[in-house]
Design a protein around this motif. Sequence first.
Motif, mmCIF file in Angstrom:
data_model
loop_
_atom_site.group_PDB
_atom_site.id
_atom_site.type_symbol
_atom_site.label_atom_id
_atom_site.label_comp_id
_atom_site.label_asym_id
_atom_site.label_seq_id
_atom_site.Cartn_x
_atom_site.Cartn_y
_atom_site.Cartn_z
ATOM 1 N N TYR A 145 -130.373 18.012 75.251
ATOM 2 C CA TYR A 145 -130.140 19.038 75.742
ATOM 3 C C TYR A 145 -129.813 19.172 77.220
ATOM 4 O O TYR A 145 -128.596 19.037 78.145
ATOM 5 C CB TYR A 145 -129.692 20.449 75.364
ATOM 6 C CG TYR A 145 -128.973 21.077 75.928
ATOM 7 C CD1 TYR A 145 -127.268 21.519 75.886
ATOM 8 C CD2 TYR A 145 -129.340 22.156 76.862
ATOM 9 C CE1 TYR A 145 -126.690 22.635 76.420
ATOM 10 C CE2 TYR A 145 -129.049 23.487 77.609
ATOM 11 C CZ TYR A 145 -127.187 23.286 77.291
ATOM 12 O OH TYR A 145 -126.112 24.042 78.625
ATOM 13 N N TRP A 146 -130.583 19.354 77.705
ATOM 14 C CA TRP A 146 -131.373 19.166 79.137
ATOM 15 C C TRP A 146 -130.765 18.354 79.909
ATOM 16 O O TRP A 146 -130.712 17.725 80.746
ATOM 17 C CB TRP A 146 -132.165 19.816 79.163
ATOM 18 C CG TRP A 146 -132.728 21.272 78.705
ATOM 19 C CD1 TRP A 146 -133.865 21.895 77.306
ATOM 20 C CD2 TRP A 146 -132.458 22.389 79.447
ATOM 21 N NE1 TRP A 146 -133.841 23.393 77.296
ATOM 22 C CE2 TRP A 146 -132.907 23.584 78.949
ATOM 23 C CE3 TRP A 146 -131.904 22.730 80.682
ATOM 24 C CZ2 TRP A 146 -133.025 24.604 78.620
ATOM 25 C CZ3 TRP A 146 -131.586 23.647 80.640
ATOM 26 C CH2 TRP A 146 -131.789 25.156 79.606
ATOM 27 N N PRO B 55 -126.072 10.794 77.003
ATOM 28 C CA PRO B 55 -127.045 11.090 75.182
ATOM 29 C C PRO B 55 -127.305 9.967 74.777
ATOM 30 O O PRO B 55 -128.828 10.560 74.353
ATOM 31 C CB PRO B 55 -125.615 11.294 74.415
ATOM 32 C CG PRO B 55 -124.543 12.285 74.711
ATOM 33 C CD PRO B 55 -124.348 11.141 76.368
ATOM 34 N N THR C 70 -128.508 16.047 78.974
ATOM 35 C CA THR C 70 -127.438 15.335 79.293
ATOM 36 C C THR C 70 -126.863 16.883 80.056
ATOM 37 O O THR C 70 -125.667 16.393 81.242
ATOM 38 C CB THR C 70 -126.218 15.788 77.832
ATOM 39 O OG1 THR C 70 -127.164 16.874 77.240
ATOM 40 C CG2 THR C 70 -126.275 14.541 77.722
ATOM 41 N N LEU C 71 -127.574 18.100 80.194
ATOM 42 C CA LEU C 71 -126.851 19.129 81.087
ATOM 43 C C LEU C 71 -127.526 18.947 82.402
ATOM 44 O O LEU C 71 -126.529 18.766 83.696
ATOM 45 C CB LEU C 71 -127.608 20.349 81.545
ATOM 46 C CG LEU C 71 -127.466 21.512 81.659
ATOM 47 C CD1 LEU C 71 -125.688 22.051 81.760
ATOM 48 C CD2 LEU C 71 -128.244 22.755 81.426
ATOM 49 N N ARG C 72 -128.014 17.891 82.814
ATOM 50 C CA ARG C 72 -128.928 17.085 84.389
ATOM 51 C C ARG C 72 -127.497 15.698 84.178
ATOM 52 O O ARG C 72 -129.124 15.124 85.062
ATOM 53 C CB ARG C 72 -130.144 17.370 84.336
ATOM 54 C CG ARG C 72 -130.613 18.445 84.137
ATOM 55 C CD ARG C 72 -132.090 18.392 85.026
ATOM 56 N NE ARG C 72 -132.388 19.406 84.509
ATOM 57 C CZ ARG C 72 -133.669 19.815 83.401
ATOM 58 N NH1 ARG C 72 -133.964 19.078 83.002
ATOM 59 N NH2 ARG C 72 -134.011 21.111 83.155
ATOM 60 N N ARG C 73 -126.572 15.801 84.187
ATOM 61 C CA ARG C 73 -126.054 14.092 83.350
ATOM 62 C C ARG C 73 -126.918 12.915 83.261
ATOM 63 O O ARG C 73 -126.079 12.272 83.498
ATOM 64 C CB ARG C 73 -125.784 14.290 85.324
ATOM 65 C CG ARG C 73 -124.804 15.235 86.182
ATOM 66 C CD ARG C 73 -124.992 14.833 87.600
ATOM 67 N NE ARG C 73 -123.133 15.615 88.003
ATOM 68 C CZ ARG C 73 -123.536 16.559 88.901
ATOM 69 N NH1 ARG C 73 -124.928 17.493 89.197
ATOM 70 N NH2 ARG C 73 -122.274 17.296 88.651
#
Lengths: 258, 313
Positions: free
Chosen positions: B102-103, B111, B105-108
């Motif tokens: 999660y963290w 997956p 993908t949140l940072r681009r």
Amino acid sequence: MTSLLVAEWRRTVIDLVRYPLETVSMTVVMFAVFAGMFFGAHYLTAAPFGGVNLAGVVIGYTVWTLVMSAAGFMGSSIQNEAQNGTLEQVMLAPWLTVQIFLVRSLMDVVEMLIPILAVLAGLVLLSGAQLHWRPLALLPAMMTVVTAWGIGLMMAALALLFKRMSQMQMMLQFALLFVIMVPVAAMQGVVGAVLGLLAPLTVQVSVLHATLSVAVPGISANLWWEAAADMALWFGAGYWLLRAADTLARRRGIVGHY
Amino acid sequence: MLMANGLVKRFRTRTGLTTAVDNITMSVAAGEVLAFLGPNGAGKTTTIKMVAGLIRPDRGQVVVHNMDVTGRPALAAARLGAVLEGSRNLYWRLTCLENLIYWGTLRRLSPSEARSRAVELLRLVDLEQCQHNTVQTLSRGMQQKLALCQALMHQPKLVLLDEPTLGLDLVSAQVIKAMVRRLAGDGVAILLTTHQMDVAQQLADRLAIIRSGKLMLTGKTAEVLARYSRPVWRIAVSHPLPADRLAAVRDLGWSIEQPTPADLLVTPPADDPTVIYRLLDVLRPQPIRLVQRHQADLAEVFRQVMAEGEALL
Ligand SMILES: Nc1ncnc2c1ncn2[C@@H]1O[C@H](COP(=O)(O)OP(=O)(O)OP(=O)(O)O)[C@@H](O)[C@H]1O
Ligand SMILES: [Mg+2]
């Protein structure tokens, strides 16, 4: 933006699967509510909603549910994250805070729509009932939810600065109910126009109502414009307020405080 | 990699304005570990959060990787990773692997990139056997190791660690320290705070000591330690030395302190690393257990800097 959507979507799915009880209980509630509408529909069609058919009641209720989520989700989400100590890490992501919480709220709406649509499909098959509605109704429905997001962004701004929001959330429900009940469409002239423009949701709801009514709707172009302007106003104001609250919270050093 | 120039932060409190950080300037180069030390309330966390963009400085600039990120938190965030103090940094309902993905993908990261990076990091900190456990079931040390992995997902060039070994046992602390060394070896700039002087002494290439928001001392760890070391030798003997030997030592111009009869602290007339041979010649053939030149440790430096700060007020 896609990586933000992907990240939040995956988190939503994991949560749905990891805690099926919440998903199941939500589906059961939806089922009870919609079953009541389907099998008690003849009561409703007769009276208070006069002229709105089953599809109208169903869509009206669904939109109301989504409005409550859109208006309340971001505020309570920020409060929870602050309480759990994850808000700082979220605000350390390479996105604007407002983007992250809007996407999360969108995911919450999607998360609610999935069981609603599933239950509806089931009930239509089960009861053989026919839902008559015009696809045009989707437009004011979306406008209503987007306007509610404007309110949600304002609640989020307050949550970011003050963190404790439970009481506010309760009041929000009553305020929204009140605002939606204001019969703007019935008000003519300048007063009606001004009120409609300032009060959130009323215009969008009356357009929605008109598109859902059994009779062929005669919605004036003005009312559409008014609904769009009101939506832009509330969403824009909410967006701006949350960005301002973001800057202010960082200035005051209270991002992680609870 | 990091340049902080003249950072100032004042907070409004019930009793008025308090200056949490008062004109702090510092830099951390690539591959360097800077230990940021100071007593409780000195302004360490405030400084770290200003660098991270979570607190906006009243004055001063933060430059990360040649980019002025002051007041642009999303830009700062893309360039650094942080483990914050007293903050959970992780979602308790997600597993270790899910959290990292999660963290990431949140940072681009995509997956799949996030997954392979997560697996690699979990292996480095010995958490691979727990990758499918939710965070709420992990011990404090495991959570802290995971929080570090979380901060490293997007391979930041600057890592901020606020008390990374707080409350960890020796083994977990060792893992965190090994990771810090490894990162520095890979050219990552690391700014860490700690109250554990031994941790700082083991890890830090450079030190910055602050007190009440003011920078008291900066410098290379080795140089600071050398500067605070005194030219004193400690000689431990098995039996108390005969009086004539002591007199002979004094005749060489050394001064002698005797905390216990079997322990001598002797200061030579000149600070010369070979001076000790003359002393040993005089003491021959007395049995000697220990000869040691005084070496300041960081705890001592810290106490002394604090005392000097006290004297200035
Ligand atoms: N948001 C805030 N509002 C008001 N005062 C604050 C705020 N954040 C920090 N302070 C004050 O600023 C000062 C510095 O705090 P800071 O947390 O940076 O210290 P620290 O060096 O990290 O201490 P510790 O070793 O205890 O973690 C303290 O006096 C603290 O009370
Ligand atoms: Mg601190």
